[in-house]
Design a protein around this motif. Structure first.
Motif, PDB file in Angstrom:
ATOM      1  N   SER A   1      29.651  23.210  30.622  1.00  0.00           N
ATOM      2  CA  SER A   1      30.427  23.185  31.770  1.00  0.00           C
ATOM      3  C   SER A   1      31.308  24.654  31.923  1.00  0.00           C
ATOM      4  CB  SER A   1      31.494  21.824  31.963  1.00  0.00           C
ATOM      5  OG  SER A   1      30.797  20.669  31.948  1.00  0.00           O
ATOM      6  N   ALA A   2      31.828  24.992  30.977  1.00  0.00           N
ATOM      7  CA  ALA A   2      32.470  26.236  30.861  1.00  0.00           C
ATOM      8  C   ALA A   2      31.850  27.318  31.011  1.00  0.00           C
ATOM      9  CB  ALA A   2      33.219  26.533  29.535  1.00  0.00           C
TER      10      ALA A   2
ATOM     11  N   GLU B   1      31.221  20.381  27.365  1.00  0.00           N
ATOM     12  CA  GLU B   1      32.318  21.110  27.557  1.00  0.00           C
ATOM     13  C   GLU B   1      31.858  22.697  27.548  1.00  0.00           C
ATOM     14  OE1 GLU B   1      35.820  23.418  27.955  1.00  0.00           O
ATOM     15  OE2 GLU B   1      35.206  21.628  28.529  1.00  0.00           O
ATOM     16  N   GLY B   2      30.908  22.972  26.677  1.00  0.00           N
ATOM     17  CA  GLY B   2      30.527  24.526  26.688  1.00  0.00           C
ATOM     18  C   GLY B   2      29.784  24.786  27.713  1.00  0.00           C
TER      19      GLY B   2
ATOM     20  N   ASP C   1      31.164  18.668  22.815  1.00  0.00           N
ATOM     21  CA  ASP C   1      31.246  20.281  22.822  1.00  0.00           C
ATOM     22  C   ASP C   1      30.050  20.688  23.564  1.00  0.00           C
ATOM     23  OD1 ASP C   1      33.758  20.313  21.649  1.00  0.00           O
ATOM     24  OD2 ASP C   1      33.159  21.137  19.515  1.00  0.00           O
TER      25      ASP C   1
ATOM     26  N   ASP D   1      31.418  27.156  34.904  1.00  0.00           N
ATOM     27  CA  ASP D   1      32.593  27.191  35.683  1.00  0.00           C
ATOM     28  C   ASP D   1      32.913  28.815  35.212  1.00  0.00           C
ATOM     29  OD1 ASP D   1      32.161  24.678  36.741  1.00  0.00           O
ATOM     30  OD2 ASP D   1      33.741  23.982  35.193  1.00  0.00           O
ATOM     31  N   LYS D   2      32.462  29.606  34.558  1.00  0.00           N
ATOM     32  CA  LYS D   2      32.812  30.958  34.308  1.00  0.00           C
ATOM     33  C   LYS D   2      34.016  31.074  33.398  1.00  0.00           C
ATOM     34  CE  LYS D   2      29.695  33.248  37.384  1.00  0.00           C
ATOM     35  NZ  LYS D   2      29.707  34.273  38.565  1.00  0.00           N
ATOM     36  N   ARG D   3      34.555  30.141  32.545  1.00  0.00           N
ATOM     37  CA  ARG D   3      35.810  29.965  31.913  1.00  0.00           C
ATOM     38  C   ARG D   3      35.282  29.859  30.231  1.00  0.00           C
ATOM     39  NH1 ARG D   3      36.342  24.765  30.373  1.00  0.00           N
ATOM     40  NH2 ARG D   3      35.173  23.237  31.573  1.00  0.00           N
ATOM     41  N   LYS D   4      36.554  30.118  29.664  1.00  0.00           N
ATOM     42  CA  LYS D   4      36.463  29.585  28.113  1.00  0.00           C
ATOM     43  C   LYS D   4      36.329  28.563  27.864  1.00  0.00           C
ATOM     44  CE  LYS D   4      38.771  31.401  24.141  1.00  0.00           C
ATOM     45  NZ  LYS D   4      39.749  32.126  23.366  1.00  0.00           N
ATOM     46  N   PRO D   5      35.407  28.007  26.752  1.00  0.00           N
ATOM     47  CA  PRO D   5      35.452  26.608  26.353  1.00  0.00           C
ATOM     48  C   PRO D   5      36.548  26.345  25.434  1.00  0.00           C
ATOM     49  CG  PRO D   5      33.894  27.819  25.111  1.00  0.00           C
ATOM     50  CD  PRO D   5      34.298  28.796  26.101  1.00  0.00           C
ATOM     51  N   GLU D   6      36.813  24.966  25.485  1.00  0.00           N
ATOM     52  CA  GLU D   6      37.914  24.522  24.822  1.00  0.00           C
ATOM     53  C   GLU D   6      37.305  23.441  23.834  1.00  0.00           C
ATOM     54  OE1 GLU D   6      41.147  22.811  26.971  1.00  0.00           O
ATOM     55  OE2 GLU D   6      41.647  24.561  27.905  1.00  0.00           O
ATOM     56  N   TRP D   7      37.225  23.781  22.621  1.00  0.00           N
ATOM     57  CA  TRP D   7      36.334  23.012  21.420  1.00  0.00           C
ATOM     58  C   TRP D   7      37.064  21.807  20.817  1.00  0.00           C
ATOM     59  CZ3 TRP D   7      31.969  24.370  23.253  1.00  0.00           C
ATOM     60  CH2 TRP D   7      31.605  25.881  23.081  1.00  0.00           C
TER      61      TRP D   7
END
Length: 274
Positions: A261-262, A258-259, A255, A265-271
Motif C-alpha cells: 500500500s505504501a 502495508e508495504g 507488513d 501510495d508513494k509513502r514510507k511504510p510503517e512496519w
C-alpha cells in the motif's frame, strides 16, 4: 549514535564479548586478545548474546566485529592441549568444544535476524568458519583468510561445513588442502566476503549496511532469511513449491499489506512486525 557507548558498556569492556546497541543494531565485538581465540568461554559468551538478541524486539541486525588486531585465529589451541593430560587424553573436552562451535555456527544461520561479519585482520580456522557462517561479510583490504589446520595435523573439518557452503567446492578444497592464507580480493572472488573497503571506512560501511537492513520489516527479513537457507538444500522443484507457499503466507502478513500500500501510495511504510 553509533559512537556513543553507555556507562554499562564501558564497565563491560573487559568482557570476552563487548555488546553495544544503537539504532536497531547490536554490535558484538570479540575481545580476547591477542588472537581472539574462540575459547569455550568466548563461544559461550557469544552464544548467550545471540540467543538474547533472538527475542529482543529492538534488535534487528547483528554485527560481529573484533577489538583485537586479529578478527579470530580460531580455536584456542593452548586450551585444547591442556586437556591432553586428562585420563581420556582430552576427548571429552574436545567433543564439548567442537559441539559448542557447531551450535554457535548453526545459531547464526538459524537466527531470525541478519548477522554481518566485520573483519579487519586475519580470520583463520574456526575464525574463518565464523565469517563464512554469517549472512554478510565485509572486510578491509588488508584482511586475510585461511583454514590452516592441515599444517598442524588437524584438518579443518568443522570449518569446512561453512566454507563449502560459501564457496565452490574446488575453492574450498584449495584452502583446506593447502592451509595457505588468501587475501581479501581472493576471498571476495571465492564468495567468503561481500565487500572490501579501506580500514578507515570499515565501520562506516558496515553500519550503513546494517542500517539499511534494520529499516526493513523485521517479519519480512525473518521470513526471507529462513526461506533462503531452507530452499538452498532442496531440489529445484521442492524449492519452488516451498517458496511459493512462503510467498503466500508472507502476502497474508500485515507488513506486506502495508508495504504494498505504501509503495502504491508513494509513502514510507510503517512496519508493525506482523
Amino acid at each position: 549514535m553509533a559512537d556513543i557507548v553507555s556507562m554499562k558498556q564501558k564497565q563491560d569492556t573487559d568482557a570476552l564479548v563487548v555488546a553495544q546497541k544503537y539504532d536497531g543494531i547490536l554490535r558484538l565485538s570479540l575481545n580476547n586478545p591477542p588472537a581472539n581465540a574462540l575459547s569455550v568461554a568466548l563461544m559461550e559468551a557469544l552464544l548467550r548474546n545471540l540467543e538474547e538478541a533472538r527475542d529482543d524486539a529492538e534488535t534487528r541486525v547483528i554485527i560481529i566485529a573484533s577489538l583485537a588486531k586479529v578478527f579470530s585465529a580460531g580455536h584456542d589451541l593452548k586450551e585444547l592441549q591442556r586437556h591432553r593430560s586428562e585420563d581420556d587424553r582430552g576427548r571429552a573436552f574436545f567433543d564439548k568444544t567442537m559441539r559448542l562451535c557447531a551450535k554457535l555456527m548453526q545459531t547464526i544461520v538459524a537466527l531470525p535476524k541478519p548477522v554481518i561479519a566485520e573483519i579487519d585482520g586475519i580470520a583463520t580456522a574456526a575464525g574463518c568458519q565464523l565469517v563464512a557462517s554469517c549472512d554478510l561479510a565485509i572486510c578491509t583490504d588488508t584482511s586475510g583468510f585461511a583454514t590452516p589446520g592441515v599444517n598442524i595435523g588437524l584438518f579443518c573439518s568443522t570449518p569446512m561445513v561453512a566454507l563449502s557452503r560459501a564457496t565452490h567446492r574446488k575453492q574450498a578444497m584449495e584452502m583446506l588442502l593447502t592451509g595457505e592464507t588468501i587475501d581479501a580480493s581472493t576471498a571476495k572472488e571465492f564468495g567468503i566476503v561481500n565487500r572490501i573497503v579501506p580500514k578507515e571506512y570499515l565501520r562506516q560501511v558496515v553500519d550503513k549496511y546494517a542500517a539499511v537492513i534494520a529499516s526493513k520489516s523485521p517479519l519480512t527479513v525473518k521470513i526471507g532469511k529462513e526461506a533462503f537457507y531452507r530452499q538452498a538444500e532442496m531440489s529445484l522443484e521442492d524449492a519452488y513449491d516451498y517458496t511459493a507457499r512462503v510467498m503466500v503466507e508472507n502476502m497474508m502478513a500485515r507488513d506486506a499489506e502495508e508495504g504494498i500500500s505504501a509503495f502504491i501510495d508513494k509513502r514510507k511504510p510503517e512496519w508493525k512486525g506482523e
